[in-house]
Design an enzyme around this catalytic site. Structure first.
Site, PDB file in Angstrom:
ATOM      1  N   ARG A  95     119.435 -34.980  58.986  1.00  0.00           N
ATOM      2  CA  ARG A  95     120.876 -35.076  58.761  1.00  0.00           C
ATOM      3  C   ARG A  95     121.170 -36.031  57.608  1.00  0.00           C
ATOM      4  O   ARG A  95     120.687 -37.169  57.599  1.00  0.00           O
ATOM      5  CB  ARG A  95     121.538 -35.592  60.051  1.00  0.00           C
ATOM      6  CG  ARG A  95     123.031 -35.746  59.970  1.00  0.00           C
ATOM      7  CD  ARG A  95     123.699 -34.392  59.954  1.00  0.00           C
ATOM      8  NE  ARG A  95     125.155 -34.498  60.045  1.00  0.00           N
ATOM      9  CZ  ARG A  95     125.954 -33.452  59.951  1.00  0.00           C
ATOM     10  NH1 ARG A  95     125.455 -32.229  59.774  1.00  0.00           N
ATOM     11  NH2 ARG A  95     127.262 -33.606  60.032  1.00  0.00           N
ATOM     12  N   GLY A 145     128.260 -35.510  66.564  1.00  0.00           N
ATOM     13  CA  GLY A 145     128.977 -34.520  67.366  1.00  0.00           C
ATOM     14  C   GLY A 145     128.047 -33.474  67.962  1.00  0.00           C
ATOM     15  O   GLY A 145     128.306 -32.945  69.048  1.00  0.00           O
ATOM     16  N   GLU A 185     114.589 -42.852  94.422  1.00  0.00           N
ATOM     17  CA  GLU A 185     113.530 -43.782  94.891  1.00  0.00           C
ATOM     18  C   GLU A 185     114.025 -45.231  94.880  1.00  0.00           C
ATOM     19  O   GLU A 185     113.243 -46.157  94.648  1.00  0.00           O
ATOM     20  CB  GLU A 185     112.252 -43.693  94.040  1.00  0.00           C
ATOM     21  CG  GLU A 185     111.767 -42.303  93.719  1.00  0.00           C
ATOM     22  CD  GLU A 185     111.019 -41.639  94.850  1.00  0.00           C
ATOM     23  OE1 GLU A 185     110.510 -42.330  95.725  1.00  0.00           O
ATOM     24  OE2 GLU A 185     110.980 -40.389  94.841  1.00  0.00           O
ATOM     25  N   GLU A 219     119.779 -51.864  91.973  1.00  0.00           N
ATOM     26  CA  GLU A 219     120.066 -53.033  92.826  1.00  0.00           C
ATOM     27  C   GLU A 219     118.952 -53.201  93.867  1.00  0.00           C
ATOM     28  O   GLU A 219     118.525 -54.325  94.152  1.00  0.00           O
ATOM     29  CB  GLU A 219     121.427 -52.881  93.530  1.00  0.00           C
ATOM     30  CG  GLU A 219     122.633 -53.050  92.613  1.00  0.00           C
ATOM     31  CD  GLU A 219     122.843 -51.877  91.664  1.00  0.00           C
ATOM     32  OE1 GLU A 219     122.428 -50.742  91.979  1.00  0.00           O
ATOM     33  OE2 GLU A 219     123.401 -52.087  90.575  1.00  0.00           O
TER      34      GLU A 219
HETATM   35  C1  FAD Z   1     119.197 -35.731  92.820  1.00  0.00           C
HETATM   36  C2  FAD Z   1     118.801 -36.586  93.972  1.00  0.00           C
HETATM   37  C3  FAD Z   1     117.623 -36.306  94.652  1.00  0.00           C
HETATM   38  C4  FAD Z   1     117.269 -37.085  95.773  1.00  0.00           C
HETATM   39  N1  FAD Z   1     116.125 -36.753  96.479  1.00  0.00           N
HETATM   40  C5  FAD Z   1     115.873 -37.386  97.649  1.00  0.00           C
HETATM   41  C6  FAD Z   1     114.781 -36.966  98.481  1.00  0.00           C
HETATM   42  O1  FAD Z   1     114.003 -36.086  98.122  1.00  0.00           O
HETATM   43  N2  FAD Z   1     114.629 -37.544  99.700  1.00  0.00           N
HETATM   44  C7  FAD Z   1     115.451 -38.541 100.130  1.00  0.00           C
HETATM   45  O2  FAD Z   1     115.243 -39.047 101.249  1.00  0.00           O
HETATM   46  N3  FAD Z   1     116.474 -38.987  99.341  1.00  0.00           N
HETATM   47  C8  FAD Z   1     116.706 -38.441  98.122  1.00  0.00           C
HETATM   48  N4  FAD Z   1     117.758 -38.848  97.325  1.00  0.00           N
HETATM   49  C9  FAD Z   1     118.634 -39.899  97.818  1.00  0.00           C
HETATM   50  C10 FAD Z   1     118.460 -41.202  97.073  1.00  0.00           C
HETATM   51  O3  FAD Z   1     117.262 -41.808  97.470  1.00  0.00           O
HETATM   52  C11 FAD Z   1     119.699 -42.059  97.389  1.00  0.00           C
HETATM   53  O4  FAD Z   1     120.812 -41.451  96.743  1.00  0.00           O
HETATM   54  C12 FAD Z   1     119.524 -43.472  96.896  1.00  0.00           C
HETATM   55  O5  FAD Z   1     118.560 -44.140  97.676  1.00  0.00           O
HETATM   56  C13 FAD Z   1     120.859 -44.255  96.999  1.00  0.00           C
HETATM   57  O6  FAD Z   1     121.460 -44.099  98.234  1.00  0.00           O
HETATM   58  P1  FAD Z   1     123.014 -43.688  98.346  1.00  0.00           P
HETATM   59  O7  FAD Z   1     123.243 -42.543  97.436  1.00  0.00           O
HETATM   60  O8  FAD Z   1     123.334 -43.512  99.778  1.00  0.00           O
HETATM   61  O9  FAD Z   1     123.784 -44.933  97.781  1.00  0.00           O
HETATM   62  P2  FAD Z   1     124.206 -46.238  98.647  1.00  0.00           P
HETATM   63  O10 FAD Z   1     123.038 -46.752  99.391  1.00  0.00           O
HETATM   64  O11 FAD Z   1     125.436 -45.920  99.415  1.00  0.00           O
HETATM   65  O12 FAD Z   1     124.564 -47.253  97.471  1.00  0.00           O
HETATM   66  C14 FAD Z   1     125.790 -47.158  96.717  1.00  0.00           C
HETATM   67  C15 FAD Z   1     125.793 -48.295  95.677  1.00  0.00           C
HETATM   68  O13 FAD Z   1     125.720 -49.551  96.340  1.00  0.00           O
HETATM   69  C16 FAD Z   1     124.593 -50.299  95.864  1.00  0.00           C
HETATM   70  N5  FAD Z   1     124.040 -51.064  96.996  1.00  0.00           N
HETATM   71  C17 FAD Z   1     123.644 -50.618  98.220  1.00  0.00           C
HETATM   72  N6  FAD Z   1     123.202 -51.638  98.969  1.00  0.00           N
HETATM   73  C18 FAD Z   1     123.281 -52.766  98.223  1.00  0.00           C
HETATM   74  C19 FAD Z   1     122.956 -54.135  98.430  1.00  0.00           C
HETATM   75  N7  FAD Z   1     122.416 -54.561  99.559  1.00  0.00           N
HETATM   76  N8  FAD Z   1     123.198 -55.019  97.415  1.00  0.00           N
HETATM   77  C20 FAD Z   1     123.742 -54.608  96.241  1.00  0.00           C
HETATM   78  N9  FAD Z   1     124.060 -53.307  95.984  1.00  0.00           N
HETATM   79  C21 FAD Z   1     123.824 -52.403  96.946  1.00  0.00           C
HETATM   80  C22 FAD Z   1     123.608 -49.248  95.377  1.00  0.00           C
HETATM   81  O14 FAD Z   1     122.701 -49.811  94.434  1.00  0.00           O
HETATM   82  C23 FAD Z   1     124.565 -48.233  94.751  1.00  0.00           C
HETATM   83  O15 FAD Z   1     124.948 -48.697  93.474  1.00  0.00           O
HETATM   84  C24 FAD Z   1     118.092 -38.149  96.179  1.00  0.00           C
HETATM   85  C25 FAD Z   1     119.250 -38.431  95.457  1.00  0.00           C
HETATM   86  C26 FAD Z   1     119.612 -37.674  94.359  1.00  0.00           C
HETATM   87  C27 FAD Z   1     120.890 -37.981  93.627  1.00  0.00           C
END
Ligand code: FAD
Length: 401
Positions: free
Chosen positions: A284, A356, A379, A383
């Site tokens: 570019r 863009g 995984e 945090e």
């Molecule tokens: C595409 C995708 C694939 C996935 N695949 C799998 C799978 O194969 N098997 C499986 O079991 N799970 C799977 N997950 C789930 C994933 O492991 C969870 O989404 C992740 O662990 C976060 O949990 P939550 O979404 O409930 O967020 P929450 O736990 O509700 O957290 C929400 C926010 O609060 C923060 N938070 C939570 N607790 C604290 C604390 N004590 N101190 C400070 N901050 C905190 C978190 O960092 C986050 O920013 C998948 C998720 C996605 C999006």
């Protein structure tokens, strides 16, 4: 120029495996990834190819028909595959975690029953901890198993199963109060069940429903689902390791190697973003010269490449630590945290370099931009990694005043 993210000290076998995978990625994955991703289409042909290469059995011991390779070899393959398309590495990852948990914690009968078919890719694994009401706080799991003679009856709803539809074996973490009196710490009353099922959607086994694919912003192609257990009967010999109450530790062990794998994905996606950025910057032109000749863009490229190198070095270090038989939770947590944050930043810089055009679906960087955020969550979020890192640091540097 040497390629970024080189790894010193690899054996001839490791080098050969990696060069075969890299070749496969360049020829079979990169040319079709974006089109398949836009259609949210499962990459069956790519999966068949990986199966032929033996990748589903990469870390499964040779006595069970696998290649018996190390975590490092696995992570480096994942890095290559994610460089092509992150979703493909997601298809292998849950399979790899379940195989690892079986190898580490399974009874002899469970290993004999599952590992040879997993090595061949005939049985494919998914793992399930998360529920609609929890992800980070695994100790709050509400799904339950109640003993009934030689069986357990499982009830509850699970969320976010990567490969929930395509898998035929799901490692499911539930609460099992049997033998664990009231007041037992939550993590000591959890059990992992090995649940076999038909691939597909709907009622895939009596008492077990996989409702359908969750529609996601990125990480498409690979299916992510819910899982509903309503009186699902599982024989007692499908308790992982044969003893209840150990599920939490087994899952955390699995997630620890999974974290190295997510770090490796971050490295692969960041590498691809760098490749796209550095190429576009030389094509570019603005103000009479390639944008790569503007110092601001060169600085971006320098920062991106440095991040790619740093993330790769931390990921390799975490994998080698585990391979040496040492505890690696600190290194895996740091590698996962750094690689996923850097990946997001490198992808964003490559996106900006594209101007863009980065916003157009015709350009690969648009896909990477939607994929990178998943690594910040899966995984264990940033945090949660920092909580693990912080706790371990305080153990190592305990003040003895
Ligand atoms: C595409 C995708 C694939 C996935 N695949 C799998 C799978 O194969 N098997 C499986 O079991 N799970 C799977 N997950 C789930 C994933 O492991 C969870 O989404 C992740 O662990 C976060 O949990 P939550 O979404 O409930 O967020 P929450 O736990 O509700 O957290 C929400 C926010 O609060 C923060 N938070 C939570 N607790 C604290 C604390 N004590 N101190 C400070 N901050 C905190 C978190 O960092 C986050 O920013 C998948 C998720 C996605 C999006």
């Amino acid at each position: 120029m040497a390629r970024l993210a080189q790894t010193a000290g690899l054996t001839d076998v490791q080098q050969e495996i990696l060069s075969t995978v890299r070749d496969f990625v360049d020829k079979e994955i990169i040319p079709v990834a974006t089109e398949l991703e836009h259609r949210d289409e499962y990459p069956q042909q790519i999966v068949d190819g990986l199966r032929e290469l033996g990748l589903f059995g990469l870390m499964i011991p040779e006595e069970y028909g696998g290649l018996g390779e190390s975590l490092l070899t696995y992570a480096l393959c994942v890095e290559e595959i994610a460089r092509g398309w992150m979703s493909v590495s997601g298809i292998i990852n849950t399979h790899f975690i379940v195989a690892y948990m079986l190898k580490q914690h399974g009874t002899q009968e469970q290993k004999d029953h599952f590992l040879p078919r997993m090595a061949a890719g005939d049985v494919r694994g998914a793992f399930s901890m998360s529920e609609p009401g929890l992800g980070s706080d695994v100790s709050a799991i509400t799904s339950k198993a109640v003993r009934d003679g030689d069986e357990y009856v499982l009830t509850g709803q699970k969320m976010w199963l990567t490969n929930g539809g395509t898998s035929s074996l799901v490692a499911v973490l539930v609460r099992s109060d049997e033998g664990h009196p009231e007041g037992t710490a939550p993590h000591k009353s959890m059990t992992t069940f090995l649940v076999e099922k038909e691939p597909g959607f709907g009622e895939v086994r009596p008492g077990l429903t996989i409702p359908g694919k969750i529609d996601k912003m990125g990480y498409k192609g690979v299916d992510t689902t819910e899982l509903i257990m309503d009186g699902l009967r599982v024989p007692a010999d499908r308790v992982l390791g044969g003893v209840t109450g150990r599920g939490f530790y087994q899952m955390m062990d699995g997630v620890e190697v999974g974290r190295v794998n997510v770090a490796a994905r971050g490295c692969g996606v960041a590498q691809r973003a760098f490749e796209l950025g550095v190429r576009y910057a030389q094509q570019r032109h603005t103000f009479g010269r390639p944008i790569a000749q503007h110092q601001a863009i060169q600085f971006k490229l320098a920062e991106m490449a440095t991040k790619v190198e740093a993330a790769h070095a931390m990921m390799v270090n975490a994998a080698r630590k585990k391979d040496s038989g040492e505890r690696n939770d600190l290194e895996a947590g740091m590698a996962k945290y750094l690689a996923s944050e850097y990946c997001k930043e490198v992808v964003e810089d490559a996106f900006r370099i594209h101007g863009g055009y980065g916003f157009s679906k015709e350009y690969e960087i648009e896909r990477l931009y939607r994929e990178a955020p998943m690594l910040l969550i899966g995984e264990g979020t940033a945090e949660i990694q920092k909580m693990i890192i912080g706790r371990r640091l305080l153990e190592e540097y305990r003040f003895q005043g």
